[in-house]
Design an enzyme around this catalytic site. Sequence first.
Site, PDB file in Angstrom:
ATOM      1  N   PHE A  99     -22.722  50.543 -28.457  1.00  0.00           N
ATOM      2  CA  PHE A  99     -22.421  51.452 -29.567  1.00  0.00           C
ATOM      3  C   PHE A  99     -23.525  52.491 -29.729  1.00  0.00           C
ATOM      4  O   PHE A  99     -23.248  53.674 -29.976  1.00  0.00           O
ATOM      5  CB  PHE A  99     -22.237  50.671 -30.866  1.00  0.00           C
ATOM      6  CG  PHE A  99     -21.901  51.537 -32.036  1.00  0.00           C
ATOM      7  CD1 PHE A  99     -20.631  52.078 -32.180  1.00  0.00           C
ATOM      8  CD2 PHE A  99     -22.862  51.846 -32.991  1.00  0.00           C
ATOM      9  CE1 PHE A  99     -20.314  52.898 -33.252  1.00  0.00           C
ATOM     10  CE2 PHE A  99     -22.560  52.665 -34.064  1.00  0.00           C
ATOM     11  CZ  PHE A  99     -21.279  53.190 -34.198  1.00  0.00           C
TER      12      PHE A  99
ATOM     13  N   TYR B 163     -39.463  45.796 -29.069  1.00  0.00           N
ATOM     14  CA  TYR B 163     -39.143  46.462 -30.332  1.00  0.00           C
ATOM     15  C   TYR B 163     -40.414  46.725 -31.139  1.00  0.00           C
ATOM     16  O   TYR B 163     -40.532  47.754 -31.815  1.00  0.00           O
ATOM     17  CB  TYR B 163     -38.183  45.611 -31.159  1.00  0.00           C
ATOM     18  CG  TYR B 163     -36.881  45.283 -30.464  1.00  0.00           C
ATOM     19  CD1 TYR B 163     -36.348  46.120 -29.486  1.00  0.00           C
ATOM     20  CD2 TYR B 163     -36.169  44.127 -30.779  1.00  0.00           C
ATOM     21  CE1 TYR B 163     -35.152  45.818 -28.850  1.00  0.00           C
ATOM     22  CE2 TYR B 163     -34.978  43.816 -30.164  1.00  0.00           C
ATOM     23  CZ  TYR B 163     -34.471  44.661 -29.194  1.00  0.00           C
ATOM     24  OH  TYR B 163     -33.285  44.353 -28.572  1.00  0.00           O
TER      25      TYR B 163
ATOM     26  N   HIS C 244     -30.570  41.859 -38.446  1.00  0.00           N
ATOM     27  CA  HIS C 244     -30.711  43.104 -39.205  1.00  0.00           C
ATOM     28  C   HIS C 244     -31.778  43.046 -40.291  1.00  0.00           C
ATOM     29  O   HIS C 244     -32.595  43.959 -40.426  1.00  0.00           O
ATOM     30  CB  HIS C 244     -29.366  43.504 -39.811  1.00  0.00           C
ATOM     31  CG  HIS C 244     -28.380  43.993 -38.805  1.00  0.00           C
ATOM     32  ND1 HIS C 244     -27.078  44.305 -39.111  1.00  0.00           N
ATOM     33  CD2 HIS C 244     -28.515  44.236 -37.468  1.00  0.00           C
ATOM     34  CE1 HIS C 244     -26.451  44.720 -38.016  1.00  0.00           C
ATOM     35  NE2 HIS C 244     -27.300  44.676 -37.009  1.00  0.00           N
TER      36      HIS C 244
ATOM     37  N   LYS D 185     -24.192  48.158 -39.966  1.00  0.00           N
ATOM     38  CA  LYS D 185     -23.564  47.222 -40.889  1.00  0.00           C
ATOM     39  C   LYS D 185     -23.110  45.968 -40.133  1.00  0.00           C
ATOM     40  O   LYS D 185     -22.860  46.047 -38.920  1.00  0.00           O
ATOM     41  CB  LYS D 185     -22.386  47.897 -41.619  1.00  0.00           C
ATOM     42  CG  LYS D 185     -21.421  48.671 -40.704  1.00  0.00           C
ATOM     43  CD  LYS D 185     -20.496  47.753 -39.944  1.00  0.00           C
ATOM     44  CE  LYS D 185     -19.755  48.462 -38.849  1.00  0.00           C
ATOM     45  NZ  LYS D 185     -19.167  47.507 -37.882  1.00  0.00           N
TER      46      LYS D 185
ATOM     47  N   ARG E 221     -19.186  39.749 -31.738  1.00  0.00           N
ATOM     48  CA  ARG E 221     -18.298  39.686 -32.901  1.00  0.00           C
ATOM     49  C   ARG E 221     -17.555  38.361 -32.966  1.00  0.00           C
ATOM     50  O   ARG E 221     -17.016  37.988 -34.012  1.00  0.00           O
ATOM     51  CB  ARG E 221     -17.307  40.853 -32.867  1.00  0.00           C
ATOM     52  CG  ARG E 221     -17.963  42.209 -33.057  1.00  0.00           C
ATOM     53  CD  ARG E 221     -17.008  43.346 -32.757  1.00  0.00           C
ATOM     54  NE  ARG E 221     -17.654  44.657 -32.903  1.00  0.00           N
ATOM     55  CZ  ARG E 221     -18.424  45.214 -31.992  1.00  0.00           C
ATOM     56  NH1 ARG E 221     -18.664  44.578 -30.850  1.00  0.00           N
ATOM     57  NH2 ARG E 221     -18.972  46.398 -32.201  1.00  0.00           N
TER      58      ARG E 221
ATOM     59  N   ASP F 166     -17.780  42.641 -39.741  1.00  0.00           N
ATOM     60  CA  ASP F 166     -17.667  43.782 -38.838  1.00  0.00           C
ATOM     61  C   ASP F 166     -16.889  44.940 -39.454  1.00  0.00           C
ATOM     62  O   ASP F 166     -17.344  46.094 -39.437  1.00  0.00           O
ATOM     63  CB  ASP F 166     -16.998  43.344 -37.538  1.00  0.00           C
ATOM     64  CG  ASP F 166     -16.994  44.443 -36.484  1.00  0.00           C
ATOM     65  OD1 ASP F 166     -17.993  45.186 -36.405  1.00  0.00           O
ATOM     66  OD2 ASP F 166     -16.001  44.564 -35.745  1.00  0.00           O
TER      67      ASP F 166
END
Length: 324
Positions: free
Chosen positions: A14, A58, A79, A97, A165, A177
Amino acid sequence: MTHLRWGILGASNFAAEQMAPAIHAAKGADLVALGTSDPQKAARFTAFAPGLTLHDTYDAVLADPDVDAIYIPLPNHLHVEWSLKALEAGKHVLCEKPMTMRADEFDQLIAARDKSGKLAAEAFMIVHHPQFLRAKELVSSGSIGTLRHVDAVFSYCNTDTGNIRNQAQAGGGGLPDIGVYTFGSTRFVTGQEPDAVPFARIDFENDVDVFVQMAAGFPDFSYAAVISMRMFNRQEVVFHGDRGVLRMTCPFNAAVYDQAELSLETAGQTRRVERFPGVNHYVLQVEAFTEAARTGGKYACPLEFSKGTQRMIDMTFAAAKKGA
């Protein structure tokens, strides 16, 4: 005017297909860094941003002094952790999200945001699309009379067990999702919060919700939604008043699922259609975030708004458990 310099944690599909190109294209924004240890995944980003600095961790992105803002497209269960780390590193944060898995988890993010003085937000791009700004205007101005009921549907079919997912440990499921869209869109357009979720039916597969049918009560209208990861692609939001109906036929994946379009039906069988071709709400989201981060101005989707959507998701899970 100084540009906001962006770094991305992780090279997800994505991010490569939507958000990284959006950051690269947005006015006032520069995509300068990417955190990934996979050269093949990195190549998808450097193909359009050849000057990108690549970090193999990261933490290295967060430590980069040339990065002002962080975009987080990691699996859902990561997250909160990385949003907090980014804020502690003095970076602005735009996180995919759902930003949290429970509404009360937003409290620590809000506290960290306030302490850092940086902007932190969930990547809820639809509130930046002109079709939703127009829908909000039409409903609030009384174009459909008094709002009585809202229907919302979002479905797609994903049976790939390797996809995050479909993995409970990664925070998967239909409500996390895409429930954020069916719930958040209604809250945004109406400005109201649900006071009850009297009914919810949820079908689970491997501890992941794959079908949800629910009903909620808002102060001034009723609400019904279907959310599924096991049904044919469909998305629609309908605002039904006593003097008209406003229908959004491509509310969530504009220009991908279909063209963004509003249909307003009123007395005398009058039907007016408004279309929004060529609008990229991901670019608009980045530009709005960039402007708010640089100026300290208001942002359309603050953490408090996202907490309200997560609260509605929590209420839906609780209603289904109570009715089981």
